[in-house]
Design an enzyme around this catalytic site. Structure first.
Site, PDB file in Angstrom:
ATOM      1  N   LYS A 181       0.878  -1.175   0.000  1.00  0.00           N
ATOM      2  CA  LYS A 181       0.000   0.000   0.000  1.00  0.00           C
ATOM      3  C   LYS A 181       0.910   1.218   0.000  1.00  0.00           C
ATOM      4  O   LYS A 181       1.794   1.339   0.848  1.00  0.00           O
ATOM      5  CB  LYS A 181      -0.891   0.003   1.246  1.00  0.00           C
ATOM      6  CG  LYS A 181      -1.694   1.300   1.415  1.00  0.00           C
ATOM      7  CD  LYS A 181      -2.602   1.262   2.636  1.00  0.00           C
ATOM      8  CE  LYS A 181      -3.217   2.638   2.904  1.00  0.00           C
ATOM      9  NZ  LYS A 181      -4.099   2.619   4.097  1.00  0.00           N
ATOM     10  N   ASP A 183       1.247   5.228   0.056  1.00  0.00           N
ATOM     11  CA  ASP A 183       0.510   6.431   0.455  1.00  0.00           C
ATOM     12  C   ASP A 183       1.072   7.696  -0.199  1.00  0.00           C
ATOM     13  O   ASP A 183       2.048   7.636  -0.960  1.00  0.00           O
ATOM     14  CB  ASP A 183       0.525   6.522   1.997  1.00  0.00           C
ATOM     15  CG  ASP A 183      -0.794   7.044   2.556  1.00  0.00           C
ATOM     16  OD1 ASP A 183      -1.514   7.763   1.849  1.00  0.00           O
ATOM     17  OD2 ASP A 183      -1.098   6.731   3.731  1.00  0.00           O
ATOM     18  N   GLU A 216      -3.594   7.240  -3.374  1.00  0.00           N
ATOM     19  CA  GLU A 216      -3.365   8.619  -3.817  1.00  0.00           C
ATOM     20  C   GLU A 216      -4.552   9.498  -3.444  1.00  0.00           C
ATOM     21  O   GLU A 216      -4.576  10.688  -3.755  1.00  0.00           O
ATOM     22  CB  GLU A 216      -3.078   8.575  -5.327  1.00  0.00           C
ATOM     23  CG  GLU A 216      -2.726   9.856  -5.994  1.00  0.00           C
ATOM     24  CD  GLU A 216      -3.922  10.508  -6.663  1.00  0.00           C
ATOM     25  OE1 GLU A 216      -3.715  11.508  -7.364  1.00  0.00           O
ATOM     26  OE2 GLU A 216      -5.067  10.040  -6.494  1.00  0.00           O
ATOM     27  N   ASP A 238      -9.738   9.204   3.278  1.00  0.00           N
ATOM     28  CA  ASP A 238      -9.918   8.108   4.232  1.00  0.00           C
ATOM     29  C   ASP A 238     -11.375   7.981   4.695  1.00  0.00           C
ATOM     30  O   ASP A 238     -12.057   8.979   4.929  1.00  0.00           O
ATOM     31  CB  ASP A 238      -9.058   8.332   5.477  1.00  0.00           C
ATOM     32  CG  ASP A 238      -7.590   8.015   5.216  1.00  0.00           C
ATOM     33  OD1 ASP A 238      -7.219   7.788   4.046  1.00  0.00           O
ATOM     34  OD2 ASP A 238      -6.821   8.002   6.194  1.00  0.00           O
TER      35      ASP A 238
END
Ligand SMILES: *[C@@H]1O[C@H](CO)[C@@H](O)[C@H](O)[C@H]1NC(C)=O
Ligand SMILES: *[C@@H]1O[C@H](CO)[C@@H](O)[C@H](O)[C@H]1NC(C)=O
Ligand SMILES: *[C@@H]1O[C@H](CO)[C@@H](O)[C@H](O)[C@H]1NC(C)=O
Ligand SMILES: *[C@@H]1O[C@H](CO)[C@@H](O)[C@H](O)[C@H]1NC(C)=O
Length: 418
Positions: A181, A183, A216, A238
């Site tokens: 993952k 970020d 992203e 988020d």
């Protein structure tokens, strides 16, 4: 209940078409804009990269597993990751397809070592990541890790990978990492379309297939370029553990439905099911929308201490089957009437999945019309209710009407019989 005539229906369709057109124009304007982006398209040779990435074979269907962030934030350690892997097996979730155990932010020391390598945080991961990968692999599961396309990760407790892509990708591969993952914090103002492909190439050269999850946040419409660069791309900011956040993110993610396909998926963020902020019905809506949207199904609760209610939601094999259907087409909202929404999409074997979501405050009668969901108008279907695990006794023709409680949904697979 709302009865809608053809005129209204047409108005709804026109309105949503207009919205879509506006979005496409907006997206094209921004994608065509920066010179940086033009450069990236030229030097990455889209078809070649896409074919190679697809050859990693890791995203034929959306990934399933678990991630530490939603429940634990920075409070993670090798022992809780091991216990989580144990629990994913002992609860039966592993057998249902949940195989990635993904460590999020905060796993490394604040500084790299003298050779510039990441160092696992000594206080919380004293045995190192390789040992953890071995443990997880021995359980038949896969280990995911987290980094950031910037100078530091979002927590600012560890370095990011910007400028260290090759070295970090090789290190991840040598540890036996299966999923990254990646970020977007502390990115020094460089465009994602410049930064992310560097890691793509680094992973492709690292000698181990690693699922590449672009985080992203949807800033530059990654759905438009993500399939050349990663196996999934976040379309939104988020999620938080509330009905409003969850539905807002579901709406944003739906705009990009046409860009999802086997090999690359829209990612509306990890699941909150089991974290306590929503009702059971709301979590069922959450899981149903994620499944029908071909979203990654990454559990975000503490599976070491999971309730039967949560397991019944996350373990619904029929709903998981919709998510993992080989056709790989993301469902869309086909009709919105105020708070009442019908979502639908095609499945393999000429089946159709329909989700009726009531976002309003009162129980309502909802109708899915065949002409909205792509079935010939007088087709007779068998309608299987995926949450009650049984087919409706009568075989609907032309439409399906059901009562849906507030902040709840009904989900069906329709299979035509004539
Ligand atoms: C962090 O995790 C440990 C073990 O899982 C737990 O005992 C502790 O209460 C947690 N601390 C915080 C601040 O959440
Ligand atoms: C386990 O779950 C129960 C009920 O959901 C909760 O009350 C308890 O605090 C949890 N225990 C831990 C260690 O998280
Ligand atoms: C289906 O509908 C069409 C047009 O409404 C009609 O002509 C046809 O006879 C119908 N077929 C069946 C099998 O009912
Ligand atoms: C649903 O279809 C039936 C015939 O199968 C029809 O009588 C009914 O009016 C339809 N309902 C709606 C809301 O369109």
């Amino acid at each position: 209940m709302t009865m809608v005539g053809g005129g209204n229906r047409r108005r709804v369709l026109i309105l949503s078409s207009a919205l879509l057109l506006m979005l496409i124009l907006l997206v094209e304007a921004s994608a065509g804009g920066g010179e940086g982006q033009g450069r990236i398209y030229k030097n990455i040779s889209p078809e070649g990269e896409r074919r190679k990435l697809l050859a990693n074979g890791l995203a034929d269907t959306p990934p399933m597993g678990w991630n530490s962030w939603n429940h634990f934030g920075c409070n993670i350690s090798e022992s809780m990751i091991r216990e989580t892997a144990d629990a994913i097996v002992s609860t039966g979730l592993a057998k249902l397809g949940y195989k990635y155990v993904n460590i999020d932010d905060c796993w490394a020391e604040y500084t790299r070592d003298q050779q510039g390598n990441f160092v696992a945080r000594k206080s919380t991961f004293p045995s190192g990541i390789k040992a953890l990968a071995d443990y997880v692999h021995n359980k038949g599961l896969k280990l995911g890790i987290y980094s950031d396309s910037g100078s530091m990760t979002c927590s600012k407790t560890m370095p990011g990978s910007l400028g260290y892509e090759e070295q970090d990708a090789k290190m991840f591969a040598s540890w036996g990492i299966d999923y990254l993952k990646y970020d977007n914090c502390n990115n020094e103002g460089l465009k994602p379309t410049i930064r992310y492909p560097i890691m793509t190439r680094a992973l492709m050269n690292a000698g181990r297939p690693i699922f590449f999850s672009l985080c992203e946040w949807g800033d530059m419409h990654p759905a438009l370029w993500g399939s050349k660069i990663g196996n999934s791309w976040r379309t939104t900011n988020d999620i938080t553990d509330t009905w409003l956040s969850m539905m807002y993110i579901a709406d944003m993610n739906e705009y990009y439905a046409d860009y999802a396909r086997p090999g690359g998926w829209n990612d509306p963020d990890m699941l909150e099911v089991g974290n306590g902020g929503m009702t059971k019905d709301e979590y069922i809506v959450h899981f149903s929308i994620w499944a029908i949207s071909k979203a990654p199904l990454l559990i975000g609760c503490d599976v070491r201490n999971v309730t039967k209610e949560t397991l019944d939601i996350l373990g619904n094999t029929e709903v998981i089957g919709v998510n993992q259907d080989k056709l790989g087409v993301q469902a869309k909202k086909v009709r919105m009437e105020g708070d009442l929404e019908v979502w639908a999409g095609p499945l393999s074997k000429y089946r159709v999945v329909v989700l009726m979501v009531n976002r309003g405050p009162a129980t309502s009668l909802m109708t899915a019309h065949w002409d909205d969901i792509g079935l010939p108008p007088n087709t007779t279907v068998i309608a299987r209710d995926l949450w009650l695990h049984k087919a409706l006794r009568q075989r609907p023709v032309g439409n399906l009407s059901v009562t849906v409680a507030s902040h709840a949904c009904k989900m069906f697979i329709l299979k035509s019989v004539s």
